[in-house]
Design a protein around this motif. Structure first.
Motif, short mmCIF file in Angstrom:
data_model
loop_
_atom_site.label_atom_id
_atom_site.label_comp_id
_atom_site.label_asym_id
_atom_site.label_seq_id
_atom_site.Cartn_x
_atom_site.Cartn_y
_atom_site.Cartn_z
N GLU A 1 0.83 -1.20 0.00
CA GLU A 1 0.00 0.00 0.00
C GLU A 1 0.86 1.25 0.00
N GLU B 1 -4.13 9.16 -1.63
CA GLU B 1 -5.23 8.85 -0.73
C GLU B 1 -6.28 7.98 -1.41
N ARG B 2 -6.48 8.19 -2.69
CA ARG B 2 -7.42 7.34 -3.44
C ARG B 2 -6.95 5.88 -3.43
N ASP C 1 -2.54 10.66 -6.75
CA ASP C 1 -3.58 10.74 -5.73
C ASP C 1 -3.41 9.57 -4.75
N ALA D 1 1.00 3.96 -3.05
CA ALA D 1 0.59 5.33 -2.73
C ALA D 1 1.68 6.34 -3.07
N ARG E 1 -7.67 -0.33 1.21
CA ARG E 1 -8.20 -0.65 2.54
C ARG E 1 -9.57 -1.31 2.48
N SER E 2 -10.31 -1.03 1.42
CA SER E 2 -11.64 -1.63 1.29
C SER E 2 -11.61 -2.94 0.50
N ARG F 1 -5.00 4.48 -1.18
CA ARG F 1 -5.14 3.94 0.18
C ARG F 1 -6.58 3.54 0.47
N ARG F 2 -7.53 4.36 0.07
CA ARG F 2 -8.94 4.04 0.30
C ARG F 2 -9.33 2.76 -0.44
N ALA F 3 -8.88 2.66 -1.69
CA ALA F 3 -9.23 1.49 -2.50
C ALA F 3 -8.64 0.21 -1.90
#
Length: 209
Positions: free
Chosen positions: A169, A180-181, A178, A173, A187-188, A183-185
């Protein structure tokens, strides 16, 4: 029979089953790379020549280990459900079972060893594709596609371990505009749910040929 010395100092008989069980313990703890006749002999407190009385060489030992693992394969689905649902259930169960034995994946990726007991999955798969109106050539293609998909997922599993996932990750990143995008992807991301979604899509695509 060949004897070995137990921890209590008594002499015990070696059998093929004892040798295979010791080989499996070594493979489970050290991987296939650490599996040698000499290492199995050390596990049993025996001389290497004692092991050769039960398995001809390392390849024979590996085949015996695959057969041992194949004994525990989950039963194939019964008559309930559509052929597509049963194909998904069967290959999902195989994936879940083999995920518990990571060392087996090292062997299967080489494509040179195959446990005869595992052949039941192949013929069962041909029957399911036959129910879908496909001949054995199409069924064989379908089996190969499903097996490769499972093997690919199993090969990827070390990468979803928490410590490796965090490192990946961070690397991704740091490589995009981007972060943060990303990381969000990540993490989910649920690799098991993604595997089942892809498996269903693959079965659907194969059935629609």
């Amino acid at each position: 029979m060949v004897t070995r010395t137990s921890s209590g100092g008594r002499r015990q008989f070696l059998t093929r089953a004892i040798v295979v069980a010791a080989g499996r313990r070594v493979a489970e703890s050290e991987g296939v790379g650490g599996l040698t006749i000499r290492r199995v002999a050390a596990e049993l407190g025996a001389a290497p020549m004692a092991i050769y009385r039960h398995v001809a060489d390392k390849q024979a030992l590996i085949l015996a280990l695959l057969e041992d693992v194949a004994e525990g394969l989950p039963p194939l689905p019964g008559e309930e459900g559509t052929p597509r649902e049963r194909l998904v259930a069967a290959f999902a169960a195989v994936d879940a079972y083999l995920a518990q034995h990571a060392w087996v994946v090292e062997i299967l990726r080489q494509g040179e060893q195959f446990a005869p007991r595992a052949a039941a999955l192949f013929t069962w798969t041909l029957d399911r594709f036959a129910e879908l109106g496909q001949d054995d050539r199409q069924g064989t293609d379908g089996y190969a596609a499903l097996w490769w998909y499972v093997l690919g997922h199993l090969s990827y599993l070390p990468g979803v371990a928490p410590e490796r996932r965090a490192a990946r990750e961070q690397l991704l990143a740091s490589s995009v505009d981007d972060p943060e995008r990303v990381r969000r992807a990540l993490r989910s991301f649920d690799h098991e749910a993604a595997f089942l979604h892809g498996l269903r899509a693959l079965v659907d695509a194969l059935a629609a040929r």
